[in-house]
Design an enzyme around this catalytic site. Structure first.
Site, short mmCIF file in Angstrom:
data_model
loop_
_atom_site.label_atom_id
_atom_site.label_comp_id
_atom_site.label_asym_id
_atom_site.label_seq_id
_atom_site.Cartn_x
_atom_site.Cartn_y
_atom_site.Cartn_z
N HIS A 182 29.31 -55.49 10.07
CA HIS A 182 29.88 -56.84 10.16
C HIS A 182 30.89 -56.98 11.30
O HIS A 182 31.22 -58.10 11.69
CB HIS A 182 30.58 -57.21 8.86
CG HIS A 182 29.67 -57.42 7.70
ND1 HIS A 182 28.55 -58.22 7.75
CD2 HIS A 182 29.71 -56.93 6.42
CE1 HIS A 182 27.95 -58.22 6.58
NE2 HIS A 182 28.63 -57.44 5.76
N ASP A 222 21.09 -52.98 4.50
CA ASP A 222 22.21 -53.46 3.70
C ASP A 222 21.87 -54.85 3.17
O ASP A 222 21.18 -55.63 3.84
CB ASP A 222 23.47 -53.51 4.58
CG ASP A 222 24.74 -53.77 3.79
OD1 ASP A 222 25.51 -52.82 3.56
OD2 ASP A 222 24.98 -54.94 3.41
N HIS A 224 23.63 -57.38 2.96
CA HIS A 224 24.25 -58.42 3.78
C HIS A 224 23.73 -58.35 5.21
O HIS A 224 23.45 -57.26 5.73
CB HIS A 224 25.78 -58.27 3.78
CG HIS A 224 26.38 -58.29 2.42
ND1 HIS A 224 26.73 -57.13 1.74
CD2 HIS A 224 26.69 -59.32 1.60
CE1 HIS A 224 27.24 -57.46 0.55
NE2 HIS A 224 27.22 -58.77 0.44
N ASP A 315 23.87 -51.57 -1.10
CA ASP A 315 24.31 -52.63 -2.00
C ASP A 315 23.17 -53.54 -2.44
O ASP A 315 23.40 -54.50 -3.18
CB ASP A 315 25.45 -53.44 -1.39
CG ASP A 315 25.27 -53.73 0.09
OD1 ASP A 315 24.20 -53.42 0.64
OD2 ASP A 315 26.22 -54.25 0.70
#
Length: 444
Positions: A182, A222, A224, A315
């Site tokens: 990120h 991931d 996200h 995740d």
């Protein structure tokens, strides 16, 4: 149930799965890959793979300033290490220690002000304004150990990537934190301080041309979207970036529109950015395998990368408190197995997210066994992809087929599909995520 010996490093990729009908590779390409791999495989056929494992407890020094609970905490690394030790897996790997990244390498993707902030944030100068500084950013905390941990995380991914690219290791796993995907060019974000994978990719491409790494595939599984990594290579055709993530029509973190399938790169990099955005939670092994078989693997075959850097967040695993998806440890192992036919098996896994300690430890352990060449049996319940998964895959293929003709073929008909979870169920998962994030921001 699918049971087989893991493919040799010289085996061509197999675009098939027990969950979805197969997609065949272009004629002749499998033969070419077999010859190429046999001529220069990272691990000689029959030899035991040399898998690097980097763990350094110094990266556990990055923690919340006053011991508050937080999903991204030092126990994530320790739980994985305990599991690898208990299973006898760590002792079979090549032990590696962390090294701090030099600022000049970090500067390939981050601004001087960003680097200075992370370098100085743990100093006494920030003792009375560290928390205030953290509140300026999206989902970030700092403490006295953050600076060293961030530089070690970035340097560690460089270290293992260099060893794999040089042929000293068959593959490698970097157990690093804070995570990285990120982190933007000019600021930390979403638990991430430096973009570890992006820094390593730039290092291989620009600092070590002697290693012969000219094309890199970055796979981000991931849950996200890897927003930072996407932006750093958006116009670079040397990097094929693939991110499969929850999007939920733009409402799932990081809640940015550029996680959509329509964002495919620009300039020379047009067609080299691939987003597979799930419309809701509860996606399982079947959904991810479908994305592999019908999007990632055909394009990877055409791209023919020299190395694969895997932003390995866990995740999307079953039981994760933030992800709301359902990948099993066997599912992750199967996804990784399907990548082994590319880049002569040269894969670097860098830890990203994953916040259920049991899930992250079991999933990472399963992946480590895959890299070590252990027998693998896929024993997860037989499931079908969601209807929405099939629709998203078709949209992605339509968007990219002008750049990757292999996607022009028709998807299989009569595939068993399941209905999406109810609106209330999906939004309850999102509400939990929102409340966790909100509580942390208020406490910060």
């Amino acid at each position: 149930v699918q049971s087989s010996r893991l493919p040799h490093r010289d085996a061509p990729p197999q675009f098939s799965t027990p969950l979805c009908p197969p997609v065949s590779p272009p004629p002749g390409r499998g033969d070419r890959r077999r010859r190429m791999a046999a001529a220069g495989a990272a691990t000689p056929v029959g030899a035991a793979p040399r898998v690097g494992l980097l763990y350094d407890d110094r990266m556990c020094a990055h923690a919340t300033p006053d011991g508050e609970k937080h999903p991204e905490n030092p126990e994530r690394l320790r739980a994985i290490r305990r599991k690898l030790d208990a299973e006898g897996v760590a002792s079979r790997c090549v032990d590696m220690k962390a090294k701090e990244a030099k600022e000049k390498y970090i500067a390939s993707v981050h601004t001087p002000n960003h680097i200075k902030l992370i370098r100085d944030i743990s100093s006494k100068e920030y003792d009375y304004r560290r928390n205030k500084t953290a509140r300026k950013f999206n989902s970030i905390y700092f403490n006295e150990g953050s600076s060293e941990s961030a530089f070690l995380a970035a340097g560690s991914v460089i270290e293992v990537a260099e060893k794999v690219a040089a042929g000293e290791l068959s593959s490698a796993i970097a157990l690093v934190r804070p995570p990285g995907h990120h982190a933007e060019h000019n600021e930390p974000m979403g638990f991430c301080l430096f973009n570890n994978v992006a820094i390593a990719a730039n290092y291989l491409l620009n600092e070590r041309p002697d290693l012969g790494i000219n094309k890199i595939l970055i796979v981000d599984w991931d849950v996200h979207h890897g927003n930072g990594t996407q932006k750093m290579f958006y116009s670079d055709p040397r990097v094929l970036f693939f991110s499969v993530h929850r999007f939920d029509y733009g409402s799932f973190y990081p809640c940015e529109g550029d996680a959509s399938h329509c964002f495919i790169g620009e300039g020379a990099g047009e067609g080299y950015n691939i987003n597979v955005p799930w419309e809701h939670g509860k996606c399982s092994d079947a959904d991810y395998v479908a994305a592999w078989d019908h999007v990632l693997l055909p394009i990877a075959e055409a791209f023919d990368p020299d190395i694969i850097l895997l932003s390995a967040g866990f995740d999307a695993a079953m039981g994760d408190p933030l992800g709301g998806c359902c990948i099993t440890p066997d599912g992750y192992a199967l996804l990784l197995t399907k990548l082994l036919g590319f880049a002569k098996g040269r894969i670097v896994m860098a830890l990203e997210g994953g916040y259920n300690l049991k899930s992250i430890a079991n999933s990472l352990c399963a992946c480590t066994k895959v890299l070590l060449g252990d027998n693998f049996t896929y024993n997860s319940p037989r499931m079908q992809p969601f209807e929405s998964t099939w629709r998203v895959i078709q949209m992605v293929r339509d968007e990219l087929k002008a750049y990757w003709p292999v996607l022009s073929s028709k998807l299989p008909d009569n595939v068993p599909l399941r209905s999406a979870p109810s609106y209330i169920e999906v939004n309850f998962i999102f509400l939990i995520f929102f409340l966790v994030t909100l509580c942390w921001d208020l406490l910060g």
